[in-house]
Scaffold this active site. Structure first.
Site, PDB file in Angstrom:
ATOM      1  N   SER A  51      23.318 -39.859  54.579  1.00 44.30           N
ATOM      2  CA  SER A  51      23.732 -38.902  55.661  1.00 44.30           C
ATOM      3  C   SER A  51      24.436 -38.636  56.455  1.00 44.30           C
ATOM      4  O   SER A  51      24.499 -37.815  57.541  1.00 44.30           O
ATOM      5  CB  SER A  51      21.709 -38.731  55.973  1.00 44.30           C
ATOM      6  N   LYS A  70      20.411 -33.378  65.279  1.00 47.26           N
ATOM      7  CA  LYS A  70      19.542 -32.549  64.007  1.00 47.26           C
ATOM      8  C   LYS A  70      18.839 -32.151  64.036  1.00 47.26           C
ATOM      9  O   LYS A  70      17.595 -32.584  64.497  1.00 47.26           O
ATOM     10  CB  LYS A  70      19.947 -33.709  62.816  1.00 47.26           C
ATOM     11  N   SER A  74      22.537 -35.696  54.924  1.00 48.07           N
ATOM     12  CA  SER A  74      21.922 -33.947  56.082  1.00 48.07           C
ATOM     13  C   SER A  74      22.755 -34.115  57.594  1.00 48.07           C
ATOM     14  O   SER A  74      21.907 -33.040  58.177  1.00 48.07           O
ATOM     15  CB  SER A  74      20.545 -35.184  55.867  1.00 48.07           C
TER      16      SER A  74
END
Length: 468
Positions: free
Chosen positions: A185, A86, A161
């Site tokens: 997330s 990420k 996320s």
């Protein structure tokens, strides 16, 4: 090879036995990434660096005799396995945007500790995946790059996320991916993209440093790291590498069929209900009920659970969730480059007295204890996954900040409470629902919440539910 391995476990075996080279593998997945720029899954692709790392892995493999390769530890556990990280964490040699135009995207000189562990385990990083600004939202859209899109319907969000990572795994751009989860997330994108998404309990992954902005106010640590994968075995494989365990989770999954007799409480109640309605769609309820039926079919005792949630949850969690924004120092020029959502909540966090932040943190610790006590009456608690199908790209961002946040809470009413508790939970795909827009089908799933240290058990239950 005539056919590329379809799972990370099979790919790991091929890499460790010489059936395929690390460079061939990296080239395959880099090719897949190049074929799908429409998904917006990657912010940065580090192809040259990845191929160099893969070639180095092949050289290490070639330097060992077949007998030496068979010795435990001679090759790292995930030798040559491609992943991506990420764009919230540092990966040496790649820029880190954190999903925001307000902070400089400096090229990292060193790996984040979690990245370093997976690099030591033999993985090859192919780049950085799309996230929401500062990882705040349940959808992966920002002002830095194109939005991440759902492979099942690119007009819809893959969640956040870890949205870029989930989209990559679901579309076959990566075999597996590590994610992070501070309010859902990992689980939200897993549910939106039909993946297994495991949020470990606090402290299970050693590199989840107990520290960060919220600790300045004494709030519970919310963010942990975990795997996103297409199969339960693949998730277990990555979890074992992240925790430094050689086989426990993967071995447990392979013994899942013998697991029976657990007391499982099912509840569709949400702590957000005291503040606003949290309606559950027909598709979400069908997936939830399918999970209950599947668990009962495996001999578990599934019963309706009466769960009491603190009516102040929404106010207290929201206050603590946004409190860390008050600690980010920005010039007026940089602040103007924030998304409207982040700017509004940062201004409120800054305007809130420190004593108020401290009081909310103390209240959240009390709520966490209450959650653990409520759920602790059962071996496992079953909840719905997402409350509805993934919204369309832009559906959240076009709202004002308060309406945006409320819509996110209504879509994900069962995830953040698990982060507050510090307990593990897993997202499990259960069925494919018709896309109301007429384009194919969309995955829907359910969530299982466990006791401390129950990650292998949750993976076993997920294996039972997905065995068909």
């Amino acid at each position: 090879m005539s056919e590329f391995p379809g799972t990370a476990v099979d790919l790991q075996t091929a890499l460790r036995t010489g059936g395929i080279s690390a460079r061939e593998t990296a080239e395959h997945f880099l090719g897949r990434i190049a074929e799908r720029p429409d998904l917006g899954a990657f912010v940065t692709v580090t192809a040259e660096q990845a191929l160099a790392e893969a070639s180095a892995a092949d050289a290490r493999f070639a330097a060992l005799t077949p007998e030496e390769r068979a010795v435990p530890g001679a090759l790292p556990a995930l030798h040559g396995l491609p992943i991506a990280h990420k764009d919230l964490v540092e990966v040496a040699g790649a820029p880190t945007t954190r999903g925001t135009a307000a902070l400089p995207a400096a090229v990292a000189e060193h790996d984040h500790t979690g990245v370093a562990v997976l690099r030591a385990a033999g993985t090859v990083s192919l780049g950085k995946t799309q996230v929401p600004e500062l990882g705040l939202n349940a959808y992966s859209e920002n002002l830095v790059a194109a939005p991440a899109r759902n492979p099942f319907d690119p007009e819809r969000t893959p969640g956040g996320s870890s949205g870029g990572s989930a989209a990559s795994v679901a579309a076959g751009l990566l075999p597996v991916a590590p994610g992070s989860d501070g309010g859902g997330s990992i689980r939200i994108p897993a549910l939106a993209c039909g993946l297994i998404g495991l949020k470990p309990g606090l402290g299970t992954v050693p590199t989840d440093v107990i520290g960060g902005p919220l600790d300045d106010f004494g709030a519970p640590k919310l963010v942990v790291s975990g795997p996103l994968a297409r199969t339960v075995e693949d998730a277990a494989l990555l979890l074992d590498a992240m925790t430094g365990s050689p086989t426990p989770a993967l071995a447990a999954v392979r013994e899942a069929e013998g697991l029976t007799g657990l007391r499982i409480g099912m509840s569709a109640a949400s702590p957000f209900e005291a503040a606003h309605p949290t309606p559950i769609s027909a598709e979400a309820r069908a997936a939830y009920e399918a999970a209950a039926a599947g668990l009962a079919a495996h001999g578990h005792h599934v019963e309706q659970a009466s769960i009491a949630y603190d009516p102040r949850y929404t106010e207290v969690f929201t206050s603590c969730w946004m409190a860390g924004l008050s600690l980010i120092e920005l010039t007026p020029e940089a602040e103007a480059r924030l998304t409207p959502f982040t700017r509004v909540f940062r201004e409120r966090a800054i305007a809130t007295p420190r004593e108020t932040h401290l009081r909310a943190a103390e209240e959240l610790r009390g709520i966490a204890a209450g959650l653990r006590a409520e759920w602790g009456r059962y071996d496992v608690v079953l909840t719905p996954g997402l409350a509805a199908l993934p919204p369309r790209i832009g559906a959240f961002a076009e709202l004002d900040a308060d309406a945006d946040y409320r819509a996110q809470c209504e879509w994900t009413p069962f995830t953040s409470m698990v982060n507050v508790s510090g307990l593990p939970a897993i997202a499990v795909p259960m069925l494919d629902a018709p896309n109301p827009d007429g384009a194919g089908r969309l995955p829907m799933g359910a969530q299982l919440i466990g006791r401390p240290g129950s990650e292998p058990l949750l993976l076993q239950l997920a294996a039972q539910l997905t065995a068909a």
